[in-house]
Write an enzyme that holds these catalytic residues in place. Structure first.
Site, PDB file in Angstrom:
ATOM      1  N   GLU A   1     -12.396  -0.868  11.920  1.00 14.86           N
ATOM      2  CA  GLU A   1     -11.803  -0.482  13.203  1.00 14.86           C
ATOM      3  C   GLU A   1     -11.232  -1.693  13.936  1.00 14.86           C
ATOM      4  OE1 GLU A   1     -13.749   2.652  15.747  1.00 14.86           O
ATOM      5  OE2 GLU A   1     -14.114   0.886  17.003  1.00 14.86           O
TER       6      GLU A   1
ATOM      7  N   HIS B   1      -0.468   6.911  13.605  1.00 14.94           N
ATOM      8  CA  HIS B   1       0.201   7.166  14.884  1.00 14.94           C
ATOM      9  C   HIS B   1      -0.140   8.539  15.457  1.00 14.94           C
ATOM     10  CE1 HIS B   1       2.286   3.527  13.746  1.00 14.94           C
ATOM     11  NE2 HIS B   1       2.534   3.378  15.032  1.00 14.94           N
TER      12      HIS B   1
ATOM     13  N   CYS C   1     -14.828   2.848  25.454  1.00 13.56           N
ATOM     14  CA  CYS C   1     -14.203   3.718  24.444  1.00 13.56           C
ATOM     15  C   CYS C   1     -14.135   5.185  24.862  1.00 13.56           C
ATOM     16  CB  CYS C   1     -14.910   3.579  23.099  1.00 13.56           C
ATOM     17  SG  CYS C   1     -14.657   1.949  22.362  1.00 13.56           S
TER      18      CYS C   1
END
Length: 151
Positions: free
Chosen positions: A136, A75, A25
């Site tokens: 998530e 986005h 990550c």
């Protein structure tokens, strides 16, 4: 009158990277987030009120969360502004990308704390934010509860 909890769910796509993290990550990647927002209050009892029987109109709750969270984060790519990711953020912004520079490491835990403050600030006085759940992935989520944070 009884207190009632109502929940509205939202979906948005957001990218992020965890600077300094020791796993995958640390790379820029994204998630299809699911946010569940639960508020608590008493239903309106005024028989002349157009929202008789409601704690809050789901549409009113949707407007708050959409403006404060979904429209901002959907986005977008989120970086911690206190890391070298600011250079990447500037380049992406210069190329027309939507970038958010947060005051925190953009983990689900920190995002849900941020979201709680933004939503609480917009709720009517008689409605309290009860909880948030930010999912998530299909199997990973962070939760925020007012009862855990009223110290």
């Amino acid at each position: 009158m009884s207190n009632i909890r109502i929940t509205k769910q939202f979906n948005f796509e957001t990218g992020h990277a965890l600077f300094g993290y020791d796993g995958k990550c640390r790379n820029v990647h994204g998630h299809s987030y699911k946010l569940s927002v639960t508020v608590i209050g008493t239903p309106i009892t005024d028989k002349s009120h157009v929202k008789l029987g409601m704690v809050i109109d789901f549409g009113d709750l949707k407007k708050i969360v959409k403006e404060e969270i979904v429209d901002q984060f959907d986005h977008a790519t989120v970086f911690n502004k206190n890391t070298p990711h600011v250079d990447l953020a500037k380049e992406l912004t210069d190329r027309g990308h939507n970038v958010i520079l947060a005051d925190y490491q953009p983990t689900s835990e920190n995002m849900v704390i941020d979201f709680s403050a933004k939503i609480k600030a917009r709720l009517p006085k008689n409605i309290q934010l009860h909880s948030l759940k930010l999912q998530e992935t299909e199997t990973s989520f962070a939760e925020w509860y007012a009862s855990d944070n009223n110290k």
